[in-house]
Design an enzyme around this catalytic site. Structure first.
Site, PDB file in Angstrom:
ATOM      1  N   GLU A  47     -12.024  -8.242  12.285  1.00 17.98           N
ATOM      2  CA  GLU A  47     -11.905  -6.954  12.979  1.00 17.98           C
ATOM      3  C   GLU A  47     -13.062  -6.736  13.950  1.00 17.98           C
ATOM      4  O   GLU A  47     -13.815  -5.774  13.852  1.00 17.98           O
ATOM      5  CB  GLU A  47     -11.747  -5.822  11.964  1.00 17.98           C
ATOM      6  N   GLU A  90      -3.469  -9.402   7.799  1.00 14.52           N
ATOM      7  CA  GLU A  90      -3.664  -8.321   6.830  1.00 14.52           C
ATOM      8  C   GLU A  90      -2.531  -7.329   7.029  1.00 14.52           C
ATOM      9  O   GLU A  90      -2.185  -7.003   8.175  1.00 14.52           O
ATOM     10  CB  GLU A  90      -4.984  -7.565   7.047  1.00 14.52           C
TER      11      GLU A  90
HETATM   12  C1  BGP Z   1      -9.563  -3.919   6.907  1.00 17.32           C
HETATM   13  C2  BGP Z   1     -10.547  -4.918   6.384  1.00 17.32           C
HETATM   14  C3  BGP Z   1     -10.364  -5.332   4.979  1.00 17.32           C
HETATM   15  C4  BGP Z   1      -9.665  -4.359   4.081  1.00 17.32           C
HETATM   16  C5  BGP Z   1      -8.578  -3.543   4.751  1.00 17.32           C
HETATM   17  C6  BGP Z   1      -8.055  -2.367   3.951  1.00 17.32           C
HETATM   18  O1  BGP Z   1     -10.282  -3.050   7.723  1.00 17.32           O
HETATM   19  O2  BGP Z   1     -10.553  -6.096   7.165  1.00 17.32           O
HETATM   20  O3  BGP Z   1     -11.613  -5.772   4.543  1.00 17.32           O
HETATM   21  O4  BGP Z   1     -10.443  -3.711   3.230  1.00 17.32           O
HETATM   22  O5  BGP Z   1      -8.935  -3.087   6.006  1.00 17.32           O
HETATM   23  O6  BGP Z   1      -8.920  -1.272   4.089  1.00 17.32           O
HETATM   24  P1  BGP Z   1      -9.457  -0.445   2.863  1.00 17.32           P
HETATM   25  O7  BGP Z   1     -10.065  -1.419   1.947  1.00 17.32           O
HETATM   26  O8  BGP Z   1     -10.424   0.512   3.427  1.00 17.32           O
HETATM   27  O9  BGP Z   1      -8.261   0.231   2.263  1.00 17.32           O
END
Ligand code: BGP
Length: 492
Positions: free
Chosen positions: A199, A389
């Protein structure tokens, strides 16, 4: 048939949210290790405890700015959920066997920089850390699982953050170059798929990535962005040199975005917002140069980026092989956002979308937005794509017999896989793989919670640190197994 033969089906994790063993095997501290838990539903932020130059201590929220000179610390009386996380460090064999049982042929994981270089800039790498990942990759191959490795996922070495302000400084960039060279050489032949910087478009926004003054000091933020681009391009270039068969992608938080209405002012707000938050990063990493609007914006702001000779060329030499992104939800832009309600999202916010429902954490659920995204990205760049993701963070209930009926998650997955299938079958986009986020439960990056679960595999661990880390299969595990084993054909 829609998904091509050899399509990559898997799951995604990050070391700082999953591994635990935060000081085991010679690992050093990363900024993520100094971030406490929080509570996303009640709005209690994760925080850093920092020591000010005068020796006093302060608590600072994850989304806030950390004053220059403040040093993040680990406080012995505070609970840090990521220190043990869900303990991949001691469960990796069992977990990889479960991923194989689920039907994965790819597993996205990140290497924790501080396992390889405990301070980030050490003279020599830590052999125990290198061996750990080598064992993990070999175990993956035992089951025919290709590792997809994120080189840097939110784990800036604490030493580089505290002493050098993270990627604002060239010192950190040089340390990063040494780190990537070491891992590309060591894992040659074991890893064929790589992502450079997780990201990258939100990396400068948070202290988690080591930058102290990132909101008030625009020069810092832009210099950091430049160094991140150079770091990514260097990784692609050296990765190709070390092994020309390596496929190396970028990683962008790329939710869909819409104008609030057909009022041209709202449309303009979306265009400029999406430029700024997403396309800028894609354009640089895919095309190898800054878009004209950004060059002009920097000039107007009086910001001059400090570049070294050859770095402009490096950006062009280090363009990525594929476009990979996280997709959770969509975002709405309006010319006058204050007139509409605010909506949460993956590190981003926008105005409320009256047509969509949201998760318990306020992230809109928008499968069609993923198809829109795949089309827009394909139209713009014409390079293969991967969704690295995607998923639903939700509270799961464990029944008396240990089962977990997560129909809400199954529905989310089905709806998103269906639109990917449409994008491939009907729209003809080139999609190479899908690694849903947190296919095994892990700590949330945004809130530090355990109860915000994404997994198809449950891990017995709660927000207070109770639980024995036992793994069990949710209903979604069996659903995903069916999808993966039918190469995305059986979605009912
Ligand atoms: C993205 C990241 C992840 C992950 C995901 C879900 O921003 O790359 O590391 O955590 O989001 O977000 P969260 O864990 O805040 O629900």
């Amino acid at each position: 048939m829609s998904f091509p033969k050899g399509f990559l089906w898997g799951g995604a994790t990050a070391a700082n949210q999953y591994e635990g063993g935060y000081l085991s095997g010679g690992k050093g501290l990363a900024v993520a290790d100094t971030l406490t838990g929080g509570d996303g539903i009640h709005g209690i932020p994760r925080k850093f405890i920092v020591e000010m130059p005068d020796g006093t201590r302060r608590e600072i929220g994850n989304r806030d700015e950390v004053p220059a000179g403040a040093k993040a610390i680990v406080d012995p009386d505070t609970y840090y959920p990521s220190h043990e996380a869900t303990d991949f460090y001691h469960h990796w064999k069992e977990d990889i066997a479960l991923f194989a049982e689920m039907g994965c042929n790819v597993y996205r994981l990140s290497i924790n920089w501080t396992r390889i270089f405990p301070n980030g800039d050490d003279e020599t790498p830590n052999e125990e850390g290198l061996q750990f990942y080598e064992d993990v990759f070999k175990e993956c191959h035992k089951y025919g699982i290709e590792p997809l490795v994120t080189i840097y996922h939110f784990d800036m070495p604490l030493h580089l953050a505290n002493e050098y302000d993270g990627m604002v400084s060239r010192h950190t960039l040089e340390a990063f170059k040494r780190y990537v060279e070491v891992i590309f050489k060591r894992y040659k032949g074991l890893v064929h798929y790589w992502l450079t910087i997780n990201e990258i478009n939100i990396n400068t926004n948070f202290m988690m990535n080591g930058v102290h003054e990132h909101i008030s000091n625009k020069q810092n933020a832009e210099q950091c962005r430049w160094h991140l681009f150079v770091a990514s391009a260097y990784a692609v270039k050296i990765g190709h040199e070390i092994d020309p068969t390596n496929k190396i992608g970028l990683m962008i938080a790329h939710g869909a975005s819409y104008p609030y209405s057909c009022n041209p002012e709202d449309v303009w707000a979306e265009l400029t917002g999406a430029h700024d938050q997403k396309w800028f990063y894609g354009d640089v990493l895919v095309r190898g140069y800054y878009p004209a609007w950004k060059v002009k914006a920097l000039e107007r702001a009086g910001i001059t980026i400090q570049k070294e000779e050859g770095e402009d060329e490096l950006l062009k030499e280090g363009v990525v092989d594929f476009y990979s992104f996280s997709y959770y939800s969509s975002q709405v832009f309006a010319a006058h956002p204050e007139e509409h309600g605010v909506s949460e999202g993956n590190q981003t916010m926008g105005v409320k979308n009256p047509y969509l429902k949201a998760s318990e954490w306020g992230w809109t659920v928008d499968p069609l937005g993923l198809r829109i995204n795949l089309n827009q990205i394909w139209d713009r760049y014409q390079i293969p794509m991967m969704v690295v993701e995607n998923g639903l963070g939700a509270i799961d209930k464990v029944e008396a017999d240990g089962s977990i009926h997560d129909d809400y998650r199954i529905n989310y997955m089905r709806d998103h896989i269906k639109v990917m299938k449409d994008a491939v079958e009907i729209d003809g986009v080139d999609l190479m793989g899908y690694t849903p986020w947190g296919h095994i439960d892990l700590v949330s990056a945004g809130t530090g919670e355990m109860r915000k679960r994404y997994g198809f595999i449950y891990v017995d661990r709660d927000d207070e640190g109770n639980g024995n880390f036992a793994r069990s299969k949710k209903d979604s595990f069996f659903y995903m197994q069916k999808v993966y084993k039918s190469n995305g054909e059986d979605l009912d």
